[in-house]
Design a protein around this motif. Structure first.
Motif, PDB file in Angstrom:
ATOM      1  N   PHE A 122       0.944  -0.941  -0.239  1.00  0.00           N
ATOM      2  CA  PHE A 122      -0.228  -0.002  -0.151  1.00  0.00           C
ATOM      3  C   PHE A 122       0.772   1.477  -0.264  1.00  0.00           C
ATOM      4  N   GLN A 123       0.337   2.346  -0.259  1.00  0.00           N
ATOM      5  CA  GLN A 123       0.632   3.757  -0.609  1.00  0.00           C
ATOM      6  C   GLN A 123       1.034   3.948   0.968  1.00  0.00           C
ATOM      7  N   ASN A 124      -0.191   3.631   1.239  1.00  0.00           N
ATOM      8  CA  ASN A 124       0.407   4.279   3.080  1.00  0.00           C
ATOM      9  C   ASN A 124       1.253   3.689   4.196  1.00  0.00           C
ATOM     10  N   TYR A 125       1.723   2.338   3.570  1.00  0.00           N
ATOM     11  CA  TYR A 125       2.668   0.965   4.415  1.00  0.00           C
ATOM     12  C   TYR A 125       1.239   0.120   4.709  1.00  0.00           C
ATOM     13  N   ALA A 126       0.176   0.557   5.707  1.00  0.00           N
ATOM     14  CA  ALA A 126      -0.932   0.169   6.196  1.00  0.00           C
ATOM     15  C   ALA A 126      -0.403  -1.609   7.329  1.00  0.00           C
ATOM     16  N   LEU A 127       0.643  -0.537   7.863  1.00  0.00           N
ATOM     17  CA  LEU A 127       0.795  -1.294   9.209  1.00  0.00           C
ATOM     18  C   LEU A 127       0.080  -1.387  10.275  1.00  0.00           C
ATOM     19  N   PHE A 128       0.327  -2.933  11.204  1.00  0.00           N
ATOM     20  CA  PHE A 128      -0.303  -1.933  12.603  1.00  0.00           C
ATOM     21  C   PHE A 128       0.450  -1.553  13.311  1.00  0.00           C
ATOM     22  N   ALA A 129      -0.420  -0.971  13.979  1.00  0.00           N
ATOM     23  CA  ALA A 129       0.793   0.391  14.623  1.00  0.00           C
ATOM     24  C   ALA A 129       1.183  -0.459  15.839  1.00  0.00           C
ATOM     25  N   ASN A 130       0.165  -1.427  16.908  1.00  0.00           N
ATOM     26  CA  ASN A 130       0.153  -2.022  17.750  1.00  0.00           C
ATOM     27  C   ASN A 130       1.596  -3.338  17.408  1.00  0.00           C
ATOM     28  N   LYS A 131       1.466  -3.076  16.315  1.00  0.00           N
ATOM     29  CA  LYS A 131       3.025  -4.892  16.154  1.00  0.00           C
ATOM     30  C   LYS A 131       4.433  -4.725  15.722  1.00  0.00           C
ATOM     31  N   THR A 132       5.303  -5.107  16.107  1.00  0.00           N
ATOM     32  CA  THR A 132       6.189  -4.577  15.665  1.00  0.00           C
ATOM     33  C   THR A 132       6.480  -5.602  14.269  1.00  0.00           C
ATOM     34  N   ALA A 133       8.247  -4.862  13.403  1.00  0.00           N
ATOM     35  CA  ALA A 133       8.261  -5.419  12.089  1.00  0.00           C
ATOM     36  C   ALA A 133       7.931  -6.684  12.123  1.00  0.00           C
ATOM     37  N   ARG A 134       8.659  -7.325  12.999  1.00  0.00           N
ATOM     38  CA  ARG A 134       7.891  -8.890  13.217  1.00  0.00           C
ATOM     39  C   ARG A 134       7.331  -9.550  13.135  1.00  0.00           C
ATOM     40  N   GLU A 135       6.236  -8.942  14.110  1.00  0.00           N
ATOM     41  CA  GLU A 135       4.504  -9.257  13.847  1.00  0.00           C
ATOM     42  C   GLU A 135       3.872  -8.655  12.805  1.00  0.00           C
ATOM     43  N   ASN A 136       4.175  -8.172  12.475  1.00  0.00           N
ATOM     44  CA  ASN A 136       3.510  -7.136  11.195  1.00  0.00           C
ATOM     45  C   ASN A 136       3.969  -8.177  10.057  1.00  0.00           C
ATOM     46  N   ILE A 137       5.473  -8.552   9.903  1.00  0.00           N
ATOM     47  CA  ILE A 137       5.461  -9.699   9.067  1.00  0.00           C
ATOM     48  C   ILE A 137       5.131 -11.316   8.872  1.00  0.00           C
ATOM     49  N   THR A 138       4.426 -11.284  10.582  1.00  0.00           N
ATOM     50  CA  THR A 138       4.072 -12.533  10.674  1.00  0.00           C
ATOM     51  C   THR A 138       2.535 -13.061  10.737  1.00  0.00           C
ATOM     52  N   GLU A 139       2.237 -11.764  10.923  1.00  0.00           N
ATOM     53  CA  GLU A 139       0.189 -11.864  11.385  1.00  0.00           C
ATOM     54  C   GLU A 139      -0.538 -12.793  10.009  1.00  0.00           C
ATOM     55  N   ALA A 140      -0.163 -11.929   8.457  1.00  0.00           N
ATOM     56  CA  ALA A 140      -0.739 -12.827   7.376  1.00  0.00           C
ATOM     57  C   ALA A 140      -0.214 -14.281   7.537  1.00  0.00           C
ATOM     58  N   LEU A 141       0.818 -14.208   7.028  1.00  0.00           N
ATOM     59  CA  LEU A 141       1.227 -15.821   7.812  1.00  0.00           C
ATOM     60  C   LEU A 141       1.151 -17.060   8.281  1.00  0.00           C
ATOM     61  N   VAL A 142       0.385 -16.481  10.141  1.00  0.00           N
ATOM     62  CA  VAL A 142      -0.452 -17.077  10.658  1.00  0.00           C
ATOM     63  C   VAL A 142      -1.639 -16.868   9.814  1.00  0.00           C
ATOM     64  N   THR A 143      -2.116 -15.570  10.124  1.00  0.00           N
ATOM     65  CA  THR A 143      -3.723 -15.758   9.798  1.00  0.00           C
ATOM     66  C   THR A 143      -3.854 -15.857   8.313  1.00  0.00           C
ATOM     67  N   VAL A 144      -3.904 -15.741   7.572  1.00  0.00           N
ATOM     68  CA  VAL A 144      -4.098 -15.980   5.843  1.00  0.00           C
ATOM     69  C   VAL A 144      -3.401 -17.902   5.401  1.00  0.00           C
ATOM     70  N   GLN A 145      -2.467 -17.947   5.967  1.00  0.00           N
ATOM     71  CA  GLN A 145      -1.864 -18.792   5.736  1.00  0.00           C
ATOM     72  C   GLN A 145      -1.080 -19.747   6.450  1.00  0.00           C
TER      73      GLN A 145
END
Ligand SMILES: Nc1ncnc2c1ncn2[C@@H]1O[C@H](COP(=O)(O)OP(=O)(O)O)[C@@H](O)[C@H]1O
Ligand SMILES: [Mg+2]
Length: 243
Positions: free
Chosen positions: A86-109
């Protein structure tokens, strides 16, 4: 192979996408350019049903989705095959860089957490942010945040990566590092559909450039042809304005 036919979308007013037909070869890098309000974001968003298209078909590999009668399961399957930056990154503000990357791997995949974390750590290394794994977005520069946004998309191993103006929200000093990361993603033969106003980057990275206006593909071709010898008057006028 990715095949889009007759993709159509409106928002209650007139049509915003007017029947888009587009085939994308594996590993192909397509850059979409065009005036603002022309449907570029809507095209990308319809490809993974962030916006729901009204008609048309989207085929990604062995999955074919008829937009008019897409089921929840098909939409999920499509989202597993695509990744969005996304243009505006759309990161979760309350998650660390690492958690932002793991999130979709755990919930979607539905990857086991340990596997998702190992994948995130390897990606953090690739995007040069290993030492920022535990940082929250607010503690990262714009460039670093967008690198996490791209890392999150890389981690999904998607068949198609969609980039919607990934550098437009950045201060100029951070644009270079994000484009460098996108070049590295391209070197991995990732299939990429990129909306950008970075014309020099487009010329360098694109296999094919598409000029859109009014919800239609007006003209497409190799970068040298579109940038140096555009055929359509609308393409010419747009390129004169942005140069
Ligand atoms: N959620 C929405 N609701 C209503 N209109 C929208 C919405 N999203 C986009 N549009 C309209 O669709 C058109 C195309 O928008 P967009 O795809 O964002 O264009 P671009 O990315 O090329 O600037 C614009 O006229 C915009 O106002
Ligand atoms: Mg847009």
């Amino acid at each position: 192979m990715i095949e889009i036919t007759g993709l159509t979308k409106g928002f209650g007013g007139g049509p915003v996408l007017n029947g888009i037909d587009l085939s994308i070869a594996p590993g192909e890098r397509i850059v979409v350019i065009g005036p603002s309000g022309t449907g570029k974001s809507t095209l990308l968003r319809c490809l993974n049903f962030l916006d729901r298209p009204e008609a048309g078909t989207i085929r990604v590999g062995d999955l074919t989705v008829d937009a008019a009668k897409a089921t929840k399961a098909q939409i999920l399957a499509l989202r597993r095959r695509t990744a969005f930056v996304f243009q505006n990154y759309a990161l979760f503000a309350n998650k660390t860089a690492r958690e932002n990357i793991t999130e979709a791997l755990v919930t979607v995949q539905r990857k086991p957490r340990a596997e998702a974390e190992a994948r995130a750590d390897s990606i953090l290394g690739e995007i040069g942010l290993a030492e920022k794994a535990g940082s929250y977005p607010a503690a990262l520069s714009g460039g670093q945040q967008q690198r996490v946004g791209i890392g999150r998309a890389m981690a999904l191993d998607a068949q198609l990566m969609l980039f919607d103006e990934p550098t437009s929200a950045l201060d100029p000093e951070w644009v270079g590092e994000v484009l460098d990361l996108m070049r590295r993603v391209a070197e991995q033969h990732q299939t990429m559909l990129i909306v950008t106003h970075e014309m020099q980057f487009a010329r360098e990275i694109a296999d094919r450039v598409i000029f859109m206006e009014g919800g239609r593909i007006v003209e497409e071709g190799p970068p040298a042809q579109i940038f140096d010898d555009p055929r359509d008057a609308r393409t010419k006028a747009f390129l004169r304005r942005v140069r």
